[in-house]
Design an enzyme around this catalytic site. Structure first.
Site, PDB file in Angstrom:
ATOM      1  N   PRO A  82      43.898  35.708  31.965  1.00  8.02           N
ATOM      2  CA  PRO A  82      43.659  34.624  32.903  1.00  8.02           C
ATOM      3  C   PRO A  82      43.458  34.810  34.005  1.00  8.02           C
ATOM      4  CG  PRO A  82      45.353  34.315  31.087  1.00  8.02           C
ATOM      5  CD  PRO A  82      44.889  35.544  30.938  1.00  8.02           C
ATOM      6  N   CYS A  83      42.482  34.223  34.828  1.00  8.70           N
ATOM      7  CA  CYS A  83      42.026  34.652  36.049  1.00  8.70           C
ATOM      8  C   CYS A  83      42.423  33.858  37.215  1.00  8.70           C
ATOM      9  CB  CYS A  83      40.432  34.796  36.168  1.00  8.70           C
ATOM     10  SG  CYS A  83      39.383  33.118  35.998  1.00  8.70           S
TER      11      CYS A  83
END
Length: 361
Positions: A82-83
């Site tokens: 997840p960014c």
């Protein structure tokens, strides 16, 4: 080579591996994948045969029982973890955000396998460019240090999708870690991999090779993708006194696709195209056009379709077809495309590592 795809989304890593296998007869077998977003899982399972694979689901829950990890047997781990905790568009909480701690779930898998005597030889991870500078570089340094402490040689570089035959500008950091012995002159950089990609591009029969957005845009689409007369002034405006932007449409190289495309931002953030640009015998007359108020009322202007968004990420347009048959909405498909890993970038990296450099041999 056996593969585990973490935070799989719609399978950008897997798609690239499948295409490499098709072009160069190198065996890649996905044995397990993890994803928690139900619509992404639907699209993933609609396009890949996962019947004999381990569906890991929530990686935190899966990892809570280390026996689950010990029962995995594989050679390559990939993941676009997840960014949002590191993105310029978010609050940049990093490891203070629960999603930001997902790297440590990756580390746990690698640690448990090492303790088991089955150290995983290859790791490829993807994230936003801002990961480099987040928290003054401490976040990136932590990731690098933890992988090196597990015995990995660690490399990273920033890759721009438009340099790998896709008509979209999209910068992402790719991290490569390996326990294999490497040549003294081994180089993992976007520049080197682009050089190899360009030199061998005629050999790549299965990937999409786009020069401009015109290679992607369909001449006829549903009316629902066109801007209404009410929305045109907002979408095409240059903002207000408090927010000024340079709203241009008809770009030959698309702006970065985002997960919130369905919300329709201004034309300084999202991608919009006039029907004249798409269908004209001389589309260059309409490049980066800024329409006057009078022109707005007379010209048809639209957003990307989900199929076109998928294509700009390197997926076939019919990747959406089975999802649509399963009642996946446009908004969910836009989100999937915006969150996806660009297939051609991963293809280029896999080719460089395992065909050009022969690291898996």
């Amino acid at each position: 080579m056996k593969h585990v795809e973490l935070f799989s989304g719609i399978g950008g890593f897997r798609q690239a591996l499948n295409l490499i296998q098709k072009d160069f007869d190198i065996s890649f077998e996905c044995v397990a994948f993890s994803e928690i977003e139900k619509n992404a899982i639907t699209t993933y399972k609609a396009n890949y045969d996962t019947a004999d694979e381990i569906e890991m689901g929530d990686i935190v829950s899966f990892n809570s029982d280390e026996e689950n990890i010990r029962n995995l047997h594989f050679d390559l781990l990939t993941g676009g973890f997840p960014c949002q905790p590191f993105s310029m568009m978010g609050e940049q909480k990093g490891f203070a955000d629960t999603r930001g701690t997902m790297f440590f779930e990756i580390e746990k898998i690698l640690r448990v396998k090492k303790e088991q005597g089955e150290q995983i030889p290859f790791v490829i991870l993807e994230n936003v460019k801002n990961l480099y500078t987040h928290d003054k570089g401490n976040t990136f340094s932590t990731i690098k240090k933890h992988l090196e402490n597990l015995g990995y040689s660690f490399f990273s570089s920033i890759f721009n999708t438009e340099n790998f035959a896709l008509a979209q500008k999209r910068n992402r950091i790719i991290m490569f870690a390996t326990t294999k012995d490497l040549p003294d002159d081994f180089e993992f950089s976007a520049e080197k991999i682009k050089q190899v990609f360009d030199a061998h591009i005629e050999e790549f029969q299965s990937i999409y090779k786009q020069k401009t957005t015109l290679d992607v845009l369909d001449k006829e689409v549903s009316e629902k993708y066109f801007l209404s007369e009410r929305l045109k002034p907002t979408i095409l405006s240059n903002g207000t006194a408090g927010f000024k932007s340079n709203s241009k449409i008809n770009l030959l190289t698309a702006r970065p696709l985002c997960a919130t495309m369905h919300k329709m931002h201004r034309a300084c953030q999202d991608n919009y195209f006039s029907q004249e640009f798409i269908t004209s015998n001389d589309p260059f007359l309409y490049l980066q056009h800024e329409y006057t108020k009078e022109e707005e009322a007379t010209h048809l202007i639209r957003k990307l379709t989900p199929e076109e968004a998928f294509n700009l990420q390197g997926f076939p347009k019919d990747f959406c077809k089975k999802s649509r048959e399963l009642k996946i909405s446009d908004s969910a498909l836009y989100k999937q495309a915006g969150n996806a890993v660009s297939v051609n970038v991963i293809y280029a990296i896999i080719y460089y590592l395992f065909v050009n450099q022969k690291l898996g041999v």
